[in-house]
Design a protein around this motif. Structure first.
Motif, short mmCIF file in Angstrom:
data_model
loop_
_atom_site.label_atom_id
_atom_site.label_comp_id
_atom_site.label_asym_id
_atom_site.label_seq_id
_atom_site.Cartn_x
_atom_site.Cartn_y
_atom_site.Cartn_z
N HIS A 1 -4.71 -0.04 3.68
CA HIS A 1 -4.03 -1.34 3.65
C HIS A 1 -3.37 -1.63 2.30
O HIS A 1 -2.33 -2.28 2.24
CB HIS A 1 -4.99 -2.47 4.03
N ALA A 2 -3.94 -1.11 1.20
CA ALA A 2 -3.34 -1.35 -0.12
C ALA A 2 -2.01 -0.61 -0.27
O ALA A 2 -1.19 -0.97 -1.13
CB ALA A 2 -4.30 -0.94 -1.22
N GLU A 3 -1.78 0.38 0.57
CA GLU A 3 -0.51 1.12 0.50
C GLU A 3 0.67 0.29 0.98
O GLU A 3 1.82 0.72 0.85
CB GLU A 3 -0.62 2.42 1.30
N ALA A 4 0.41 -0.91 1.49
CA ALA A 4 1.51 -1.84 1.80
C ALA A 4 2.36 -2.06 0.55
O ALA A 4 3.58 -2.27 0.65
CB ALA A 4 0.95 -3.17 2.31
N LEU A 5 1.74 -1.99 -0.62
CA LEU A 5 2.47 -2.23 -1.86
C LEU A 5 3.47 -1.13 -2.17
O LEU A 5 4.36 -1.31 -3.02
CB LEU A 5 1.49 -2.42 -3.03
N LYS A 6 3.37 0.00 -1.49
CA LYS A 6 4.37 1.05 -1.67
C LYS A 6 5.75 0.57 -1.23
O LYS A 6 6.77 1.02 -1.75
CB LYS A 6 3.98 2.30 -0.88
N LEU A 7 5.77 -0.34 -0.27
CA LEU A 7 7.06 -0.88 0.17
C LEU A 7 7.67 -1.76 -0.92
O LEU A 7 8.87 -1.68 -1.18
CB LEU A 7 6.88 -1.68 1.46
N ILE A 8 6.85 -2.54 -1.60
CA ILE A 8 7.33 -3.34 -2.73
C ILE A 8 7.83 -2.43 -3.83
O ILE A 8 8.90 -2.67 -4.43
CB ILE A 8 6.20 -4.25 -3.26
N GLU A 9 7.08 -1.36 -4.11
CA GLU A 9 7.50 -0.41 -5.14
C GLU A 9 8.85 0.23 -4.79
O GLU A 9 9.71 0.43 -5.65
CB GLU A 9 6.43 0.67 -5.31
N ARG A 10 9.03 0.53 -3.52
CA ARG A 10 10.28 1.14 -3.07
C ARG A 10 11.45 0.17 -3.31
O ARG A 10 12.51 0.56 -3.78
CB ARG A 10 10.17 1.48 -1.58
N TRP A 11 11.22 -1.09 -2.99
CA TRP A 11 12.26 -2.09 -3.20
C TRP A 11 12.56 -2.28 -4.70
O TRP A 11 13.70 -2.44 -5.09
CB TRP A 11 11.83 -3.43 -2.62
N ALA A 12 11.50 -2.24 -5.52
CA ALA A 12 11.66 -2.50 -6.96
C ALA A 12 12.13 -1.27 -7.73
O ALA A 12 12.67 -1.39 -8.84
CB ALA A 12 10.34 -2.98 -7.55
N GLY A 13 11.92 -0.10 -7.15
CA GLY A 13 12.29 1.14 -7.84
C GLY A 13 11.35 1.49 -8.98
O GLY A 13 11.73 2.22 -9.91
N VAL A 14 10.08 0.99 -8.91
CA VAL A 14 9.07 1.29 -9.91
C VAL A 14 7.73 1.52 -9.22
O VAL A 14 7.54 1.14 -8.06
CB VAL A 14 8.89 0.16 -10.95
N GLU A 15 6.81 2.16 -9.92
CA GLU A 15 5.43 2.27 -9.46
C GLU A 15 4.56 1.32 -10.25
O GLU A 15 4.76 1.14 -11.46
CB GLU A 15 4.90 3.69 -9.62
N ILE A 16 3.59 0.70 -9.60
CA ILE A 16 2.61 -0.15 -10.29
C ILE A 16 1.51 0.77 -10.78
O ILE A 16 0.42 0.86 -10.21
CB ILE A 16 2.09 -1.24 -9.33
N ALA A 17 1.81 1.50 -11.83
CA ALA A 17 0.87 2.52 -12.33
C ALA A 17 1.09 2.73 -13.82
O ALA A 17 2.10 2.36 -14.38
CB ALA A 17 1.09 3.83 -11.58
#
Length: 292
Positions: free
Chosen positions: A276-292
């Motif tokens: 379920h936390a991988e939902a944030l991969k869609l936000i990362e895709r939109w932003a063009g960054v990784e939260i890492a």
């Protein structure tokens, strides 16, 4: 309440829950759609792998399935073999309306129904520290409470049949809100040059903290570990049930309804079997960054 119980459904949550019942001294009869999992459970935790007919004769029957429709099917398949005076306890993250229909059907056989979804994840299931939110009659609740205490730390009667599933759906909808909102905020901060670990350190000492910022994002998103303990498709399903709760209350609830839309989108784009936390991969895709 006697020591003999049945447990139907040995998935990621059901297996450790049933194992804790066995450790507590209950004679656990287990059934699973894939019979080999029931046999493996019996070898690892004790108890006995049985057919549905035999499981249906227990004084307390637990079900832990992906959806309420599957529980309703099990009730139909076992109906002729149920014992009057038994209690059926459904730990599925289910649908309140279906639960009320199941309760009515079971009442014809003299069986009480409790909707008793849980919170605490697979770690809580293994440790026996789950929170149970239980809907149904107080008498049936008191009858099975000692059995629930073998699996949970906080056992709460929350109202009539359906109220446990309603509360679970709203709880998981709030989980979805917190996770998504934190993801959007952190993605924006990363684009501003802020290390997400530093951002989380500050947020978690401030008013913006949540389980998502304290546990989910540090352990799964920042680390890129993505342990799959709760599927994105199941969270999206729970948020969908939350929408039915809102409809029943005749509430506009624009924020929660928007959350439903974005998780349906994430389910399609990231995949229902992702954590379920991988939902944030869609936000990362939109932003063009990784939260890492």
């Amino acid at each position: 309440m006697g020591k003999s119980v049945a447990f139907l459904g040995l998935g990621a949550m059901g297996h450790p829950m049933a194992c804790n019942l066995s450790k507590a001294g209950y004679e656990v009869k287990v059934w699973n759609r894939t019979a080999s999992r029931a046999e493996e459970f019996a070898a690892a935790c004790g108890g006995e792998a049985v057919g549905l007919e035999e499981a249906a004769g227990a004084a307390v029957i637990f079900s832990c399935m992906p959806t309420s429709s599957e529980v309703e099917e099990l009730v139909s398949r076992t109906f002729e073999h149920l014992s009057r005076g038994a209690v059926w306890v459904d730990c599925t993250s289910g649908d309140p309306q279906t639960s009320r229909r199941i309760a009515s059907r079971l009442a014809e056989a003299g069986v009480e129904f409790l909707d008793a979804p849980v919170s605490g994840g697979t770690d809580g299931a293994a440790a026996g520290t789950l929170t149970f939110m239980v809907g149904g009659s107080e008498a049936a609740f008191e009858q099975v409470k000692p059995v629930l205490e073998a699996m949970g730390k906080k056992i709460v009667h929350v109202g009539p049949v359906g109220s446990g599933h309603a509360l679970k759906a709203v709880n998981n909808t709030l989980l979805a809100v917190n996770l998504w909102a934190a993801g959007e905020g952190l993605a924006a901060l990363v684009k501003q040059g802020v290390d997400p670990r530093v951002a989380l350190e500050v947020i978690n000492a401030s008013s913006g903290r949540s389980n998502a910022t304290e546990n989910l994002i540090p352990q799964r998103v920042v680390t890129r570990a993505w342990p799959n303990t709760f599927k994105l498709g199941l969270l999206a399903k729970d948020v969908g049930i939350g929408m039915k709760v809102l409809d029943g209350a005749d509430l506009p609830a624009p924020l929660l309804r928007l959350t439903h839309e974005v998780y349906q989108m994430a389910r399609r784009e990231v995949g229902p079997d992702a954590d379920h936390a991988e939902a944030l991969k869609l936000i990362e895709r939109w932003a063009g960054v990784e939260i890492a």
